[in-house]
Design a protein around this motif. Structure first.
Motif, PDB file in Angstrom:
ATOM      1  N   SER A 185     174.939  76.282  24.873  1.00 23.08           N
ATOM      2  CA  SER A 185     174.057  77.879  25.985  1.00 23.08           C
ATOM      3  C   SER A 185     174.487  79.031  24.345  1.00 23.08           C
ATOM      4  O   SER A 185     173.329  79.543  24.241  1.00 23.08           O
ATOM      5  CB  SER A 185     175.215  78.219  26.344  1.00 23.08           C
ATOM      6  N   ALA A 196     152.772  92.339  29.686  1.00 25.81           N
ATOM      7  CA  ALA A 196     154.209  92.035  30.204  1.00 25.81           C
ATOM      8  C   ALA A 196     155.211  90.423  30.269  1.00 25.81           C
ATOM      9  O   ALA A 196     156.515  90.271  30.120  1.00 25.81           O
ATOM     10  CB  ALA A 196     154.245  92.913  31.344  1.00 25.81           C
ATOM     11  N   ILE A 220     171.319  81.372  22.871  1.00 30.85           N
ATOM     12  CA  ILE A 220     171.589  82.718  23.202  1.00 30.85           C
ATOM     13  C   ILE A 220     170.796  82.475  21.259  1.00 30.85           C
ATOM     14  O   ILE A 220     170.413  83.936  21.186  1.00 30.85           O
ATOM     15  CB  ILE A 220     173.365  83.272  23.566  1.00 30.85           C
ATOM     16  N   GLY A 221     171.697  82.030  20.541  1.00 26.64           N
ATOM     17  CA  GLY A 221     172.042  83.000  19.233  1.00 26.64           C
ATOM     18  C   GLY A 221     170.937  81.956  18.776  1.00 26.64           C
ATOM     19  O   GLY A 221     169.647  83.449  17.497  1.00 26.64           O
ATOM     20  N   PRO A 269     162.450  84.645  27.471  1.00 23.97           N
ATOM     21  CA  PRO A 269     163.437  85.282  27.790  1.00 23.97           C
ATOM     22  C   PRO A 269     163.975  84.233  29.077  1.00 23.97           C
ATOM     23  O   PRO A 269     165.172  83.723  29.422  1.00 23.97           O
ATOM     24  CB  PRO A 269     163.750  86.129  27.191  1.00 23.97           C
ATOM     25  N   ALA A 320     166.847  90.777  24.701  1.00 25.11           N
ATOM     26  CA  ALA A 320     165.615  89.956  24.232  1.00 25.11           C
ATOM     27  C   ALA A 320     164.652  90.391  24.046  1.00 25.11           C
ATOM     28  O   ALA A 320     163.600  90.595  23.142  1.00 25.11           O
ATOM     29  CB  ALA A 320     166.214  88.510  24.835  1.00 25.11           C
ATOM     30  N   LEU A 344     169.893  78.808  30.568  1.00 24.40           N
ATOM     31  CA  LEU A 344     171.090  78.965  30.865  1.00 24.40           C
ATOM     32  C   LEU A 344     171.961  78.991  31.894  1.00 24.40           C
ATOM     33  O   LEU A 344     172.964  78.337  31.785  1.00 24.40           O
ATOM     34  CB  LEU A 344     171.395  80.567  29.799  1.00 24.40           C
ATOM     35  N   LEU A 345     171.340  79.188  32.950  1.00 24.45           N
ATOM     36  CA  LEU A 345     172.222  79.123  34.439  1.00 24.45           C
ATOM     37  C   LEU A 345     172.317  77.278  34.757  1.00 24.45           C
ATOM     38  O   LEU A 345     173.265  77.355  35.604  1.00 24.45           O
ATOM     39  CB  LEU A 345     170.873  80.575  35.351  1.00 24.45           C
ATOM     40  N   LEU A 380     171.048  92.721  19.421  1.00 24.74           N
ATOM     41  CA  LEU A 380     171.740  92.019  18.367  1.00 24.74           C
ATOM     42  C   LEU A 380     173.320  92.010  18.743  1.00 24.74           C
ATOM     43  O   LEU A 380     173.959  90.961  19.007  1.00 24.74           O
ATOM     44  CB  LEU A 380     171.748  91.764  16.760  1.00 24.74           C
ATOM     45  N   LEU A 395     166.377  81.640  29.686  1.00 29.85           N
ATOM     46  CA  LEU A 395     167.403  82.252  30.682  1.00 29.85           C
ATOM     47  C   LEU A 395     167.891  82.097  31.728  1.00 29.85           C
ATOM     48  O   LEU A 395     169.300  81.523  32.400  1.00 29.85           O
ATOM     49  CB  LEU A 395     167.201  83.529  31.560  1.00 29.85           C
ATOM     50  N   PHE A 428     167.156  82.311  20.826  1.00 27.69           N
ATOM     51  CA  PHE A 428     166.104  82.907  21.331  1.00 27.69           C
ATOM     52  C   PHE A 428     166.467  84.140  21.588  1.00 27.69           C
ATOM     53  O   PHE A 428     165.606  84.926  21.381  1.00 27.69           O
ATOM     54  CB  PHE A 428     165.400  81.810  22.412  1.00 27.69           C
ATOM     55  N   PHE A 429     167.851  84.135  22.439  1.00 31.55           N
ATOM     56  CA  PHE A 429     167.741  86.198  22.200  1.00 31.55           C
ATOM     57  C   PHE A 429     168.259  86.610  21.366  1.00 31.55           C
ATOM     58  O   PHE A 429     167.349  87.830  20.873  1.00 31.55           O
ATOM     59  CB  PHE A 429     168.778  86.181  23.371  1.00 31.55           C
ATOM     60  N   MET A 430     168.629  85.865  19.840  1.00 33.29           N
ATOM     61  CA  MET A 430     169.143  86.747  19.314  1.00 33.29           C
ATOM     62  C   MET A 430     168.429  85.927  18.040  1.00 33.29           C
ATOM     63  O   MET A 430     167.805  86.267  16.832  1.00 33.29           O
ATOM     64  CB  MET A 430     170.156  86.441  18.433  1.00 33.29           C
ATOM     65  N   ASP A 431     167.068  85.502  18.706  1.00 31.92           N
ATOM     66  CA  ASP A 431     165.770  85.637  17.862  1.00 31.92           C
ATOM     67  C   ASP A 431     166.388  84.807  16.176  1.00 31.92           C
ATOM     68  O   ASP A 431     165.604  85.486  14.872  1.00 31.92           O
ATOM     69  CB  ASP A 431     165.092  86.703  17.118  1.00 31.92           C
ATOM     70  N   LEU A 478     155.892  88.688  27.099  1.00 38.51           N
ATOM     71  CA  LEU A 478     157.203  89.225  26.852  1.00 38.51           C
ATOM     72  C   LEU A 478     157.830  88.740  28.095  1.00 38.51           C
ATOM     73  O   LEU A 478     159.655  88.919  27.015  1.00 38.51           O
ATOM     74  CB  LEU A 478     157.286  91.101  26.712  1.00 38.51           C
ATOM     75  N   ILE A 479     158.194  88.360  28.678  1.00 36.34           N
ATOM     76  CA  ILE A 479     159.551  88.262  29.899  1.00 36.34           C
ATOM     77  C   ILE A 479     159.683  87.205  29.950  1.00 36.34           C
ATOM     78  O   ILE A 479     160.765  86.113  29.835  1.00 36.34           O
ATOM     79  CB  ILE A 479     158.988  89.170  31.467  1.00 36.34           C
TER      80      ILE A 479
END
Lengths: 218, 98
Positions: free
Chosen positions: B54, B10, B58-59, B17, A87, B24-25, A195, B21, B61-64, B13-14
């Motif tokens: 979860s 940086a 993921i959908g 996510p 991501a 999720l943990l 993705l 994370l 935020f990680f997969m935007d 950007l980090i």
């Protein structure tokens, strides 16, 4: 819109598109459609699992009890870190100045994918030693436990196959991106690949619950 | 497509996510704890519900999916919708057998 904005002359622009923005829209729609159909492909396996769990709950609990939570849990953690890294890579990829930064995160995601496979290999080895592969030597006599392990091998094997393909795609992204930094900024491939990587993590999140958790408490 | 805004730091950007994370943990830890808890028949439903949360995180935020076009959100939703139909039809058979 200038020629550069439309992506004319960019190595990332492919037939039949005339503009990179349209190519990006179409590529993203394509990968979401692909993910939805892949989700249904795994959905058939989930449905089979649900029916057999309903028919033989005891066998499924005893089967799940024999799986090793330490492997499953560490793999879940590894894959969550990996998709978080993917991501970050996808977000950073659009700035030319951050190309190297983004590709470093692509490599982190790919290496964590390899770590997942290594842990999976250890787990498979241990499972085979304990005679948990369906067949005449299968270790658990309870009805349904063998079906549970048939599901286990098919589902985790298919997931590992998706993961191997994903690692290859991530590596291709980082290698090509290092050679052609402008391609890396322009192409929708970064988003599409990350993705797909997220999709692989989604499937594992579900498989983890189906495989490792039912047999824990009696 | 190149972005003309000044590149973010940086940490910008980090950070987001990394926060997801952590969520999720934590959910994963709760889920494993729930698997050992004496919840009886509800246990598996609780496990699945937590996995569902979860997947949504993921959908989004990680997969935007949060930033996606309506068409792509529709595509993502179809996978789920057809799965629901599949389960409804299968269990309208198995759960009603005498």
């Amino acid at each position: 819109m200038s020629r550069a904005d439309r992506g004319e002359g960019s190595a990332a622009l492919r037939e039949p598109w005339e503009e990179i923005t349209r190519q990006r829209l179409a590529s993203l729609a394509g990968i979401w459609l692909f993910s939805a159909s892949e989700f249904l492909f795994f959905g058939g396996i989930f449905a089979g699992y649900a029916v057999y769990y309903y028919l033989w709950p005891q066998g499924f609990h005893e089967g799940s009890h024999e799986t090793e939570l330490k492997f499953g849990l560490s793999n879940t953690v590894v894959l969550l870190f990996s998709s978080a890294a993917a991501a970050v890579a996808a977000k950073a990829a659009r700035w030319p100045a951050l190309g190297g930064f983004s590709r470093a995160f692509v490599w982190i995601a790919a290496c964590l994918g390899l770590a997942f496979l290594a842990i999976k290999g250890l787990e498979y080895h241990s499972d085979i030693e304990k005679n948990l592969f369906p067949g005449p030597l299968f270790a658990i006599p309870t009805e349904g436990a063998e079906v549970f392990f048939a599901f286990y091998w098919v589902a985790t094997g298919l997931h590992a196959l998706h993961l191997i393909i994903g690692i290859g795609l991530l590596a291709r992204l980082a290698v090509t991106g290092a050679r052609h930094p402008q391609w890396y900024v322009d192409t929708p491939s970064v988003t599409v690949t990350t993705l797909y990587w997220g999709f692989v993590d989604v499937i594992w999140t579900i498989l983890f619950v189906l495989i490792y958790l039912p047999g824990r408490a009696s | 497509m190149s972005n003309d805004d000044p590149p973010p730091r940086a940490s910008e950007l980090i950070g987001p996510p990394a926060l997801i994370l952590v969520y999720l943990l934590v959910i994963l830890a709760i889920n494993v704890a729930a698997a050992f808890a004496p919840l009886g028949g509800f246990k598996f439903s609780v496990n699945l519900a937590l996995a569902g949360i979860s997947v949504v995180l993921i959908g989004l935020f990680f997969m935007d999916l949060k930033q996606e076009t309506p068409l792509n959100r529709l595509f993502a939703a179809t996978g789920l919708a057809w799965l629901v139909i599949l389960f409804m039809l299968i269990f309208s058979d198995y759960l009603t057998r005498a």
